[in-house]
Design a protein around this motif. Structure first.
Motif, PDB file in Angstrom:
ATOM      1  N   ARG A   4       0.866  -1.172   0.000  1.00 26.57           N
ATOM      2  CA  ARG A   4       0.000   0.000   0.000  1.00 26.57           C
ATOM      3  C   ARG A   4       0.904   1.223   0.000  1.00 26.57           C
ATOM      4  N   LEU A   5       0.505   2.253  -0.707  1.00 30.85           N
ATOM      5  CA  LEU A   5       1.285   3.484  -0.762  1.00 30.85           C
ATOM      6  C   LEU A   5       0.785   4.461   0.290  1.00 30.85           C
ATOM      7  N   LEU A   6       1.714   4.991   1.057  1.00 28.36           N
ATOM      8  CA  LEU A   6       1.386   5.912   2.139  1.00 28.36           C
ATOM      9  C   LEU A   6       1.712   7.342   1.743  1.00 28.36           C
ATOM     10  N   THR A   7       0.947   8.278   2.241  1.00 31.49           N
ATOM     11  CA  THR A   7       1.216   9.698   2.017  1.00 31.49           C
ATOM     12  C   THR A   7       2.301  10.145   2.994  1.00 31.49           C
ATOM     13  N   PRO A   8       2.934  11.281   2.714  1.00 35.99           N
ATOM     14  CA  PRO A   8       3.917  11.795   3.676  1.00 35.99           C
ATOM     15  C   PRO A   8       3.317  12.003   5.070  1.00 35.99           C
ATOM     16  N   ALA A   9       2.087  12.440   5.140  1.00 38.22           N
ATOM     17  CA  ALA A   9       1.438  12.646   6.440  1.00 38.22           C
ATOM     18  C   ALA A   9       1.261  11.330   7.192  1.00 38.22           C
ATOM     19  N   GLU A  10       0.913  10.265   6.479  1.00 40.31           N
ATOM     20  CA  GLU A  10       0.751   8.961   7.127  1.00 40.31           C
ATOM     21  C   GLU A  10       2.090   8.441   7.656  1.00 40.31           C
ATOM     22  N   SER A  33      10.748   6.184  -2.304  1.00 43.34           N
ATOM     23  CA  SER A  33       9.478   6.833  -2.630  1.00 43.34           C
ATOM     24  C   SER A  33       9.254   6.769  -4.125  1.00 43.34           C
ATOM     25  N   ILE A  34       8.009   6.962  -4.499  1.00 47.16           N
ATOM     26  CA  ILE A  34       7.655   7.091  -5.915  1.00 47.16           C
ATOM     27  C   ILE A  34       6.948   8.430  -6.073  1.00 47.16           C
ATOM     28  N   ARG A  35       6.854   8.873  -7.298  1.00 56.98           N
ATOM     29  CA  ARG A  35       6.129  10.115  -7.585  1.00 56.98           C
ATOM     30  C   ARG A  35       4.855   9.764  -8.333  1.00 56.98           C
TER      31      ARG A  35
END
Length: 57
Positions: A4-10, A33-35
């Motif tokens: 699962r991809l997490l946001t910077p806030a997560e 990280s990926i963009r």
């Protein structure tokens, strides 16, 4: 199965740091990280959890 991809806030909430710190870690190569097509960073959950546990990514 893909992580699962997490946001910077997560990620910041997991480590209890500021989201800007997470971005600095990614720029320094400490966290993969990926963009997204919109240019936002996303972090695969597996390496984030491994870093939290002290295992190399």
């Amino acid at each position: 199965m893909a992580d699962r991809l997490l946001t910077p806030a997560e990620v910041a909430a997991i480590f209890r740091v500021d989201p800007k710190t997470v971005t600095r870690w990614a720029k320094a190569g400490k966290l993969p990280s990926i963009r997204t097509p919109g240019g936002h960073r996303r972090y695969p959950e597996g390496p984030v959890r491994a870093l939290l546990a002290g295992r190399p990514t």
